[in-house]
Design an enzyme around this catalytic site. Sequence first.
Site, PDB file in Angstrom:
ATOM      1  N   HIS A   1       0.397  16.054  -0.229  1.00  0.00           N
ATOM      2  CA  HIS A   1       0.938  17.204  -0.961  1.00  0.00           C
ATOM      3  C   HIS A   1       0.249  18.458  -0.432  1.00  0.00           C
ATOM      4  O   HIS A   1      -0.951  18.436  -0.126  1.00  0.00           O
ATOM      5  CB  HIS A   1       0.691  17.079  -2.471  1.00  0.00           C
ATOM      6  CG  HIS A   1       1.166  15.787  -3.059  1.00  0.00           C
ATOM      7  ND1 HIS A   1       2.497  15.535  -3.327  1.00  0.00           N
ATOM      8  CD2 HIS A   1       0.493  14.672  -3.407  1.00  0.00           C
ATOM      9  CE1 HIS A   1       2.615  14.321  -3.838  1.00  0.00           C
ATOM     10  NE2 HIS A   1       1.419  13.776  -3.884  1.00  0.00           N
TER      11      HIS A   1
ATOM     12  N   SER B   1       0.846  -1.179   0.000  1.00  0.00           N
ATOM     13  CA  SER B   1       0.000   0.000   0.000  1.00  0.00           C
ATOM     14  C   SER B   1       0.884   1.233   0.000  1.00  0.00           C
ATOM     15  O   SER B   1       2.114   1.145   0.053  1.00  0.00           O
ATOM     16  CB  SER B   1      -0.916   0.011   1.229  1.00  0.00           C
ATOM     17  OG  SER B   1      -1.529  -1.246   1.425  1.00  0.00           O
TER      18      SER B   1
ATOM     19  N   CYS C   1      -4.533  -2.513   0.614  1.00  0.00           N
ATOM     20  CA  CYS C   1      -4.962  -3.739  -0.039  1.00  0.00           C
ATOM     21  C   CYS C   1      -5.227  -4.781   1.029  1.00  0.00           C
ATOM     22  O   CYS C   1      -4.416  -4.974   1.932  1.00  0.00           O
ATOM     23  CB  CYS C   1      -3.893  -4.233  -1.014  1.00  0.00           C
ATOM     24  SG  CYS C   1      -4.387  -5.670  -1.980  1.00  0.00           S
TER      25      CYS C   1
END
EC number: 4.1.1.50
Length: 253
Positions: free
Chosen positions: A108, A103, A131
């Site tokens: 940002h 994963s 996942c």
Amino acid sequence: MENKLKLYGFNNLTKSLSFNIYDVCYAKTPREQQDYIEYVDEQYNSERLTSILTRVTEMIGAQVLNISKQDYDPQGASVTCLIAEGQSPSADRDTIVAHLDKSHVTVHTYPEYHPDNSLATFRVDIDVATCGEITPLYTLDYLIRSFDSDIITMDYRVRGFTRNVEGKKLYMDHKMISIQDYIEPKILQRYDAVDLNVYQANLFHTKMLIKEIDLQNYLFNTDVYEISPEKRLEIMTSLRREMVEIFSGVEVY
């Protein structure tokens, strides 16, 4: 664990959470706007963001395999964490540990300011992809509290399929009605929230707009009592318009 699905093989469903916040501020001069940008750039530098993502990783029961981080010039920062569910790679050279549930977590930042109306906006985008059984939805309260959030938009999607022991394909492994069900009621009380969900595609979207505006919290290097009542009203109107347009995703005014 009583209701744990009995699967044929392992759970390979991919669960993605996109978490975005906007923080709006009034800065009356170009200098104040630049000071605000520098302030949020320092408050949410790559070191602070790394700490937040590390905590998110712990909360979903995973571990960090690798971290890449960067502070940008003139502004903004990014952090990417490769994570996995399971134990760390063994120091024993005769032992190999495979990480099936790979994963990642990324963040940002985007500081910016309006050229005309003395408003500055700080945006943060966080993406968590997992996942298997892990769902990142349980990190939402922590993420909301980690930032000053006037507008919040969240997307959650489950992709792929896994199989039960009879071979039947499963496209979802947990009940899901709304992202709001995973947010603390006290937090929700502070916002107006709207859902836009596509249940057939296991796609969920929620956006939230702060209800109450305390003007002092939106002034940068200025005391509210230094401003005339007429100017306060003007600033409040500008702030609310900016928030409504960001929340709506269209130029309303």
